[in-house]
Design a protein around this motif. Sequence first.
Motif, short mmCIF file in Angstrom:
data_model
loop_
_atom_site.label_atom_id
_atom_site.label_comp_id
_atom_site.label_asym_id
_atom_site.label_seq_id
_atom_site.Cartn_x
_atom_site.Cartn_y
_atom_site.Cartn_z
N ALA A 106 0.84 -1.21 0.00
CA ALA A 106 0.00 0.00 0.00
C ALA A 106 0.88 1.25 0.00
O ALA A 106 0.58 2.22 -0.70
CB ALA A 106 -0.95 -0.02 1.20
N ILE A 107 1.97 1.24 0.75
CA ILE A 107 2.89 2.37 0.78
C ILE A 107 3.51 2.58 -0.60
O ILE A 107 3.64 3.71 -1.08
CB ILE A 107 3.99 2.16 1.85
CG1 ILE A 107 3.38 2.24 3.24
CG2 ILE A 107 5.11 3.18 1.68
CD1 ILE A 107 4.32 1.80 4.35
N GLU A 108 3.89 1.48 -1.26
CA GLU A 108 4.46 1.58 -2.61
C GLU A 108 3.45 2.18 -3.59
O GLU A 108 3.81 2.91 -4.49
CB GLU A 108 4.88 0.20 -3.11
CG GLU A 108 6.08 -0.37 -2.40
CD GLU A 108 6.31 -1.85 -2.71
OE1 GLU A 108 5.59 -2.40 -3.58
OE2 GLU A 108 7.20 -2.44 -2.09
N ARG A 109 2.17 1.86 -3.42
CA ARG A 109 1.13 2.30 -4.34
C ARG A 109 0.71 3.75 -4.11
O ARG A 109 0.21 4.38 -5.02
CB ARG A 109 -0.10 1.39 -4.20
CG ARG A 109 0.12 -0.01 -4.75
CD ARG A 109 -1.01 -0.96 -4.38
NE ARG A 109 -2.34 -0.42 -4.58
CZ ARG A 109 -2.99 -0.40 -5.75
NH1 ARG A 109 -2.41 -0.85 -6.83
NH2 ARG A 109 -4.22 0.09 -5.83
N CYS B 1 2.44 8.44 0.97
CA CYS B 1 2.98 7.68 2.12
C CYS B 1 4.51 7.70 2.14
O CYS B 1 5.11 7.49 3.19
CB CYS B 1 2.51 6.23 2.07
SG CYS B 1 0.74 6.02 2.28
N ARG B 2 5.12 7.91 0.99
CA ARG B 2 6.58 7.91 0.90
C ARG B 2 7.13 9.32 0.72
O ARG B 2 8.27 9.50 0.31
CB ARG B 2 7.03 7.05 -0.29
CG ARG B 2 6.59 5.62 -0.22
CD ARG B 2 7.20 4.78 -1.33
NE ARG B 2 7.32 5.42 -2.62
CZ ARG B 2 6.37 5.46 -3.56
NH1 ARG B 2 5.21 4.90 -3.34
NH2 ARG B 2 6.59 6.05 -4.71
N GLN C 207 -3.06 9.39 -7.65
CA GLN C 207 -2.00 9.91 -6.79
C GLN C 207 -2.31 11.35 -6.40
O GLN C 207 -2.84 12.13 -7.18
CB GLN C 207 -0.66 9.85 -7.51
CG GLN C 207 -0.22 8.45 -7.87
CD GLN C 207 -0.01 7.56 -6.66
OE1 GLN C 207 0.31 8.02 -5.56
NE2 GLN C 207 -0.20 6.26 -6.85
N TYR C 208 -1.96 11.70 -5.18
CA TYR C 208 -2.19 13.06 -4.69
C TYR C 208 -1.44 14.08 -5.54
O TYR C 208 -1.94 15.18 -5.78
CB TYR C 208 -1.79 13.17 -3.22
CG TYR C 208 -2.29 14.46 -2.61
CD1 TYR C 208 -3.61 14.58 -2.21
CD2 TYR C 208 -1.46 15.55 -2.46
CE1 TYR C 208 -4.09 15.77 -1.67
CE2 TYR C 208 -1.91 16.74 -1.92
CZ TYR C 208 -3.23 16.84 -1.53
OH TYR C 208 -3.70 18.01 -1.01
#
Length: 191
Positions: A54-57, A61-62, A153-154
């Motif tokens: 989920a973090i990769e997607r 988050c990163r 994506q944001y």
Amino acid sequence: MPAETIEGFPLSLEQKRLWSFRNKAAEQELISEAEFAIAGALERGLFEQALRRAIERHEICRSIYKSVPEIPEPLLILKENYDLQPSGKGRRLEQAPVFDWELKAASRNEHRLLLRFPAVSADLNSLQLLMEDLCVQYEHAVSGTRDESEPMQYLDYTQWQADLQESPEARVSHQFWRNLSSEQAGHVLPL
């Protein structure tokens, strides 16, 4: 000495507004936090695999926030490497991932997941979307498959918002509101 090159992205209008509050409020007060109940047996290794996916997607988050002296707001910078271990006390905006999490087992079949983000990175809706994706990723981890879909994506939203603000229609609208006199703008309400 050559100048450092920083590749980053500008903040959205909402992020700029929240960033402006940092000087007025303690950083820990500007937190988006949600606790989710998880029913059923949960395998911790698969859960962490799903969380990592989920973090990769989800790029937000990163992301970290890097202040640059020449501009009033920081740049949003994507990181590839991050520490997945929960800290239990939140993270600094310069660390990836900027969010923190805690998984507690009430029993074998009852768990509580606490997700905590800086408010500049996520709101309640964002936390709910991340949790929904985490559930999907957990199902894939259990079945040994991989989700190949691409979430919105944001940063794409932020770019769309910036493009919209620079459009000819937006300039006309901004000019209209700037030229509107107080007499035209409001009505007196009877008391």
